[in-house]
Motif scaffolding. Structure first.
Motif, PDB file in Angstrom:
ATOM      1  N   LYS A   1     -19.785  20.837 125.972  1.00 48.15           N
ATOM      2  CA  LYS A   1     -19.620  19.881 125.022  1.00 48.15           C
ATOM      3  C   LYS A   1     -18.741  20.200 123.333  1.00 48.15           C
ATOM      4  CE  LYS A   1     -23.976  16.964 126.624  1.00 48.15           C
ATOM      5  NZ  LYS A   1     -25.483  16.382 126.361  1.00 48.15           N
ATOM      6  N   LEU A   2     -19.501  20.913 122.857  1.00 38.73           N
ATOM      7  CA  LEU A   2     -18.982  21.576 121.700  1.00 38.73           C
ATOM      8  C   LEU A   2     -17.503  21.880 121.294  1.00 38.73           C
ATOM      9  CD1 LEU A   2     -21.582  23.794 119.908  1.00 38.73           C
ATOM     10  CD2 LEU A   2     -21.382  21.550 118.990  1.00 38.73           C
ATOM     11  N   ALA A   3     -16.747  21.455 122.051  1.00 40.35           N
ATOM     12  CA  ALA A   3     -15.793  22.425 122.272  1.00 40.35           C
ATOM     13  C   ALA A   3     -14.906  20.837 122.599  1.00 40.35           C
ATOM     14  CB  ALA A   3     -15.490  23.152 122.981  1.00 40.35           C
ATOM     15  N   ALA A   4     -15.391  20.015 123.119  1.00 45.59           N
ATOM     16  CA  ALA A   4     -14.484  18.579 122.517  1.00 45.59           C
ATOM     17  C   ALA A   4     -14.742  17.510 122.040  1.00 45.59           C
ATOM     18  CB  ALA A   4     -15.510  17.918 124.329  1.00 45.59           C
ATOM     19  N   TYR A   5     -15.875  18.140 121.207  1.00 46.65           N
ATOM     20  CA  TYR A   5     -16.270  17.956 119.754  1.00 46.65           C
ATOM     21  C   TYR A   5     -15.385  17.602 119.415  1.00 46.65           C
ATOM     22  CZ  TYR A   5     -18.760  15.856 116.105  1.00 46.65           C
ATOM     23  OH  TYR A   5     -19.105  15.585 114.277  1.00 46.65           O
ATOM     24  N   PHE A   6     -15.430  19.388 118.758  1.00 41.50           N
ATOM     25  CA  PHE A   6     -14.724  19.560 117.978  1.00 41.50           C
ATOM     26  C   PHE A   6     -13.483  20.149 117.842  1.00 41.50           C
ATOM     27  CE2 PHE A   6     -19.160  22.438 116.517  1.00 41.50           C
ATOM     28  CZ  PHE A   6     -18.294  22.203 115.307  1.00 41.50           C
TER      29      PHE A   6
ATOM     30  N   ARG B   1     -10.699  30.597 116.145  1.00 42.20           N
ATOM     31  CA  ARG B   1     -10.791  31.550 116.538  1.00 42.20           C
ATOM     32  C   ARG B   1     -12.240  30.340 117.390  1.00 42.20           C
ATOM     33  NH1 ARG B   1     -13.848  35.293 116.014  1.00 42.20           N
ATOM     34  NH2 ARG B   1     -14.116  35.197 113.685  1.00 42.20           N
ATOM     35  N   ARG B   2     -12.910  30.316 116.665  1.00 45.16           N
ATOM     36  CA  ARG B   2     -14.953  30.390 117.228  1.00 45.16           C
ATOM     37  C   ARG B   2     -14.524  29.431 118.511  1.00 45.16           C
ATOM     38  NH1 ARG B   2     -16.269  30.646 111.555  1.00 45.16           N
ATOM     39  NH2 ARG B   2     -17.757  32.398 111.474  1.00 45.16           N
TER      40      ARG B   2
ATOM     41  N   ASN C   1     -16.093  31.108 121.464  1.00 47.98           N
ATOM     42  CA  ASN C   1     -17.509  30.635 121.757  1.00 47.98           C
ATOM     43  C   ASN C   1     -17.779  29.229 120.237  1.00 47.98           C
ATOM     44  OD1 ASN C   1     -20.444  30.411 121.325  1.00 47.98           O
ATOM     45  ND2 ASN C   1     -21.050  32.345 120.580  1.00 47.98           N
ATOM     46  N   PRO C   2     -17.800  28.377 120.383  1.00 51.61           N
ATOM     47  CA  PRO C   2     -17.615  27.096 119.603  1.00 51.61           C
ATOM     48  C   PRO C   2     -19.539  27.045 119.104  1.00 51.61           C
ATOM     49  CG  PRO C   2     -17.873  26.317 121.729  1.00 51.61           C
ATOM     50  CD  PRO C   2     -17.344  27.350 121.794  1.00 51.61           C
ATOM     51  N   LEU C   3     -20.297  27.951 119.891  1.00 50.13           N
ATOM     52  CA  LEU C   3     -21.838  27.707 118.724  1.00 50.13           C
ATOM     53  C   LEU C   3     -21.421  28.458 117.404  1.00 50.13           C
ATOM     54  CD1 LEU C   3     -23.069  27.471 121.776  1.00 50.13           C
ATOM     55  CD2 LEU C   3     -24.377  28.847 121.337  1.00 50.13           C
ATOM     56  N   ARG C   4     -21.008  29.518 117.564  1.00 48.10           N
ATOM     57  CA  ARG C   4     -20.948  29.818 116.004  1.00 48.10           C
ATOM     58  C   ARG C   4     -20.177  28.542 114.981  1.00 48.10           C
ATOM     59  NH1 ARG C   4     -22.394  33.953 117.007  1.00 48.10           N
ATOM     60  NH2 ARG C   4     -23.796  33.465 115.412  1.00 48.10           N
TER      61      ARG C   4
END
Ligand code: ATP
Ligand code: MG
Length: 430
Positions: free
Chosen positions: A179-184, A197-198, A202-205
């Motif tokens: 979800k986060l990756a799609a959002y960012f 890079r994150r 690891n998009p949480l980072r």
């Protein structure tokens, strides 16, 4: 001649500071013992792989580690944190085979990170940490937080706040990462190169990024709480129920992800909300880690831990008026006059054996100058060895408060000293 200074980001613990460290360590250790934790000491350097684990995307691992090789083949790293070494030891020494789990351990000592030095942030700093490894229960998470909380209360910190969040289990985090990756993704070119890079690693980072913290895109990020599956939600609720039962105040911070990659379920930070710690307000932080023991080849068991920055603890405790350097001072000072041979050393040793913190005069100095030393030391009693009395097997004891002086035989010395010290201690406790 060359002159040297300590490396940037390090500091000397001078004797006046060392007293504070000793006192702090004593307080933290005794509370840890009280909760059933035992000390573990692991090496200050480890194989780099202990810290630099597959897929680890944290800044600490990617940018801050002091890594070296002596033969061009083996790579070692000065420990940047305590947990990985303790878990390595837990697995290597098969602590998981012990009948009683979790194994509860505490450690303290220097950690090394190549960071930008500033107030409360160093390249070599001291951490005190705990790990409880080999079991999983919300009660253990809450107990760990309560332990740290009671430590900072004992140090007089008043205005602290627990921020807590859950990162959920593997399934929940996988959902959330997607979800986060799609959002960012549509905004990623607006974020810093680290965040770029994150995104894939690891998009949480990205949520922990200090550069992009105020970027508008951070405002409406999807929250982990909406991605937690039922078991993860239930676990988190139970942790919070335990904290409520212990009356530990907390706030849920759904964006809290912590700076290390191994956490699962509970993560938390305890920060000081007043005082001068500035941006370095986090006093201690930690969480649960489900996958670390098995990563190191152990069974699939969970652990929980936290680490506290000792420089920050000292700084904040002193801000609250806690006196960490009121260490026991010299109680007895042994003076000498004339040719008395090795007697000062012998008598000082005897006084110490009786349990008194003792110092003695070893040089040829006037009585006046020795009495000045007695005054400065704050000793309650001065023992005076004079050449002529010693010839008669006698020795003088002077009560430094009442200025009363008595002469006793060497045989009576121990009893007489005990009596005077006892009177003095009673006087002080009135
Ligand atoms: P921060 O967000 O402040 O960089 P972190 O996420 O790197 O913290 P941890 O690795 O969890 O922190 O370390 C736990 C505690 O150790 C911190 O809360 C802090 O008190 C202390 N600490 C961490 N790095 C440093 C440092 N470079 N100098 C002094 N203390 C530190
Ligand atoms: Mg950090």
């Amino acid at each position: 001649m060359k002159s040297y200074q300590n490396p940037k980001g390090t500091y000397d613990v001078r004797p006046d500071m060392a007293a504070k460290y000793q006192q702090l360590e004593g307080i933290l250790e005794s509370i840890a013992h009280f909760y059933g934790y035992e000390e573990i000491r692991t090496p200050i350097f480890e194989d780099t792989g202990v810290f630099k684990r597959e897929n680890d995307s944290s800044d600490m691992v990617n940018k801050e580690m002091y890594t070296f090789s002596m033969n061009g083949k083996d790579s070692f790293t000065l420990r940047p944190e305590g947990t990985a070494g303790v878990v390595r030891s837990y697995v290597q020494n098969k602590y998981y085979a012990l009948a009683d789990q979790p194994v509860k351990m505490y450690y303290y000592g220097p950690m090394f990170r190549h960071e930008h030095p500033q107030k409360g942030r160093y390249r070599q700093f001291e951490q005190f940490g705990i790990e409880s490894i080999g079991a999983k229960s919300p009660m253990l998470d809450a107990e760990g937080i309560a332990l740290g909380y009671s430590m900072i209360k004992a140090l007089g910190l008043k205005n602290v706040r627990v921020r807590i969040n859950s990162l959920g289990d593997d399934e929940s985090r996988k959902n959330y990462r997607e979800k986060l990756a799609a959002y960012f993704r549509p905004h990623i070119h607006e974020l810093c190169t680290d965040c770029q890079r994150r995104l894939e690693q690891n998009p949480l980072r990205i949520l922990d990024c200090k550069v992009d913290a105020d970027h508008p895109v951070m405002k409406d990020v999807p929250l982990i709480s909406d991605s937690l599956n039922e078991p993860s939600k239930a676990y988190f609720k139970e942790v919070l129920d335990c904290l409520d039962a212990l009356e530990i105040p907390y706030v849920i911070d759904p964006k809290l992800v912590r700076g290390l990659d191994y956490y699962t379920d509970t993560v938390f930070e305890v920060e000081n909300i007043t005082g001068n710690a500035g941006a370095q307000a986090t006093v201690f932080a930690g969480g649960r880690y489900d996958g670390l023991v098995s990563y190191f080849g152990g069974p699939d068991v969970s652990g929980f831990g936290f680490a506290m920055g000792m420089e920050r603890l000292i700084m904040l405790a002193e801000d609250e008026g806690t006196k960490l350097d009121e260490m026991p001072k010299t109680e007895v000072y042994v003076m000498s006059l004339g040719n008395v041979g090795t007697k000062p050393l012998e008598i000082a040793t005897e006084c110490r054996a009786l349990g008194y913190i003792t110092d003695f005069n070893y040089a040829s100095r006037s009585l006046k100058s020795q009495f000045k030393t007695v005054e400065r030391s704050g000793a309650k009693v001065a023992v005076i060895i004079g050449e002529s009395e010693l010839a008669d097997n006698k020795i003088n004891i002077k009560n430094n408060r009442t200025k009363e002086q008595i002469t006793v035989s060497l045989d009576e010395f121990a009893d007489a000293l005990d009596r005077i010290m006892e009177e003095e201690n009673e006087e002080n406790s009135l």
